[in-house]
Design a protein around this motif. Sequence first.
Motif, PDB file in Angstrom:
ATOM      1  N   ALA A 113       0.807  -1.215   0.000  1.00 30.56           N
ATOM      2  CA  ALA A 113       0.000   0.000   0.000  1.00 30.56           C
ATOM      3  C   ALA A 113       0.843   1.270   0.000  1.00 30.56           C
ATOM      4  N   ARG A 114       2.013   1.215   0.621  1.00 33.93           N
ATOM      5  CA  ARG A 114       2.814   2.433   0.760  1.00 33.93           C
ATOM      6  C   ARG A 114       3.981   2.497  -0.212  1.00 33.93           C
ATOM      7  N   VAL A 115       4.630   1.365  -0.468  1.00 30.50           N
ATOM      8  CA  VAL A 115       5.899   1.418  -1.191  1.00 30.50           C
ATOM      9  C   VAL A 115       5.801   1.004  -2.647  1.00 30.50           C
ATOM     10  N   PHE A 116       4.672   0.534  -3.091  1.00 34.43           N
ATOM     11  CA  PHE A 116       4.619  -0.053  -4.423  1.00 34.43           C
ATOM     12  C   PHE A 116       3.420   0.425  -5.232  1.00 34.43           C
ATOM     13  N   LEU A 117       2.235   0.262  -4.700  1.00 35.17           N
ATOM     14  CA  LEU A 117       1.030   0.572  -5.446  1.00 35.17           C
ATOM     15  C   LEU A 117       0.882   2.047  -5.831  1.00 35.17           C
ATOM     16  N   PRO A 118       1.200   2.999  -4.943  1.00 31.01           N
ATOM     17  CA  PRO A 118       0.996   4.402  -5.326  1.00 31.01           C
ATOM     18  C   PRO A 118       1.733   4.796  -6.604  1.00 31.01           C
ATOM     19  N   SER A 119       2.998   4.370  -6.737  1.00 27.31           N
ATOM     20  CA  SER A 119       3.758   4.746  -7.928  1.00 27.31           C
ATOM     21  C   SER A 119       3.196   4.068  -9.174  1.00 27.31           C
ATOM     22  N   GLN A 236       6.341  -0.738   8.722  1.00 27.06           N
ATOM     23  CA  GLN A 236       6.626   0.688   8.890  1.00 27.06           C
ATOM     24  C   GLN A 236       7.213   0.967  10.271  1.00 27.06           C
ATOM     25  N   MET A 237       6.704   0.262  11.294  1.00 26.95           N
ATOM     26  CA  MET A 237       7.235   0.440  12.642  1.00 26.95           C
ATOM     27  C   MET A 237       8.682  -0.056  12.721  1.00 26.95           C
ATOM     28  N   ILE A 238       8.954  -1.185  12.077  1.00 25.75           N
ATOM     29  CA  ILE A 238      10.314  -1.731  12.070  1.00 25.75           C
ATOM     30  C   ILE A 238      11.276  -0.736  11.437  1.00 25.75           C
ATOM     31  N   LYS A 239      10.876  -0.164  10.306  1.00 25.58           N
ATOM     32  CA  LYS A 239      11.742   0.802   9.633  1.00 25.58           C
ATOM     33  C   LYS A 239      11.949   2.053  10.488  1.00 25.58           C
ATOM     34  N   VAL A 256      11.901  -1.782   1.517  1.00 26.26           N
ATOM     35  CA  VAL A 256      12.708  -0.573   1.736  1.00 26.26           C
ATOM     36  C   VAL A 256      13.175   0.065   0.428  1.00 26.26           C
ATOM     37  N   MET A 257      12.539  -0.312  -0.666  1.00 20.41           N
ATOM     38  CA  MET A 257      12.966   0.148  -1.984  1.00 20.41           C
ATOM     39  C   MET A 257      13.065   1.669  -2.054  1.00 20.41           C
ATOM     40  N   ASP A 258      12.024   2.357  -1.614  1.00 18.33           N
ATOM     41  CA  ASP A 258      12.013   3.816  -1.698  1.00 18.33           C
ATOM     42  C   ASP A 258      13.076   4.434  -0.802  1.00 18.33           C
ATOM     43  N   GLU A 259      13.212   3.938   0.434  1.00 20.30           N
ATOM     44  CA  GLU A 259      14.182   4.507   1.378  1.00 20.30           C
ATOM     45  C   GLU A 259      15.615   4.300   0.898  1.00 20.30           C
ATOM     46  N   VAL A 260      15.879   3.138   0.303  1.00 13.48           N
ATOM     47  CA  VAL A 260      17.235   2.863  -0.198  1.00 13.48           C
ATOM     48  C   VAL A 260      17.559   3.785  -1.367  1.00 13.48           C
ATOM     49  N   GLN A 261      16.594   3.951  -2.278  1.00 15.10           N
ATOM     50  CA  GLN A 261      16.827   4.814  -3.438  1.00 15.10           C
ATOM     51  C   GLN A 261      16.973   6.273  -3.028  1.00 15.10           C
ATOM     52  N   ASN A 262      16.337   6.673  -1.924  1.00 12.36           N
ATOM     53  CA  ASN A 262      16.454   8.042  -1.424  1.00 12.36           C
ATOM     54  C   ASN A 262      17.684   8.254  -0.547  1.00 12.36           C
ATOM     55  N   GLY A 263      18.370   7.164  -0.210  1.00  9.27           N
ATOM     56  CA  GLY A 263      19.552   7.272   0.627  1.00  9.27           C
ATOM     57  C   GLY A 263      19.279   7.347   2.114  1.00  9.27           C
TER      58      GLY A 263
END
Length: 313
Positions: A113-119, A236-239, A256-263
């Motif tokens: 819901a947060r890291v994949f579908l919106p994009s 999300q809590m773990i991250k 963590v795809m988005d967070e890794v790509q954002n650094g």
Amino acid sequence: MHSQTENRQMNPFSRFLIYFLAVARHGSIRKASEDLHIAASAIDRHILLGEQALETPLFERLSSGMRLTAVGELFYAHANRWAKDFESLNRQIDDLKGMRRGRIDILAPEALARVFLPSIAARLKEQYPGIVLNMHIHDNAELGERLFAGEGDLAFLLDPADLRDLQVRSMLSFPLGVVSLPKHPVTQHSSARFSVCAEYSVIVPEKPLALASVFAKLEADTLVNPNVISGANNVQMIKSLVKAGLGITILSYLDVMDEVQNGDMAFTPLAGAHIPPFRLALAHDRARPLSAVARRVADNVEAEWALLRQKMV
């Protein structure tokens, strides 16, 4: 089947079936009447006539409303499936007429819901602005059953166990890895073994997360005694705990795809025998052909996945 279904130019369903579905959905003749803009007495009369024709009650009439009987539950499941199939047929007819519109129902687990579908949704709407995208988020274990019940055209399934009745359009694998802050010592290596969970403080995924059983299996297979500092049953809590500097964790790259790509976070792939990747399948019910709209959406997703595979190599 909602009230607008009754207004379709071509509607093969009887008033009884339309009224039955509305009452079953709302659990009340009054609420069905408000939804359909039909007199409650007319709805009640058609329900009674239907029950007489079937020679069995479909509802228990309670002071609190209408409750389906066992036969009613069975009838509702099949009637709902008929309605969904007819909606799918109408979408295919629209496609054949060359209409640049349509609707697609996509089922997916909460993890996306947060890291994949919106994009994905944003890119689909850019390419097909006339298509209505309905995203339905459910527990991953329920998605196959909901797909067979006609609640969706396409489904994203995490680590699907049984694919016998599913037509899989594409499969994408995400590696497991150690997730940490970018400057953590573990990031100095190109890969890491599960034993790092004994060297550093670790946040453990807990049930109902699928990663909970994966973590437990790795622990049993390697005989490693993790240095557990915390646990959480929400990705999300773990991250957030990792970002707060409490420790490292084990997640899939998808998480963590988005967070890794954002650094903001680092991902170090897990090395060693029997480290299973997380699989994400794009599938539909084998018994129900995809509409042209659904095929276009599936083709678009597959193209996006091809690009994502290149990034993960």
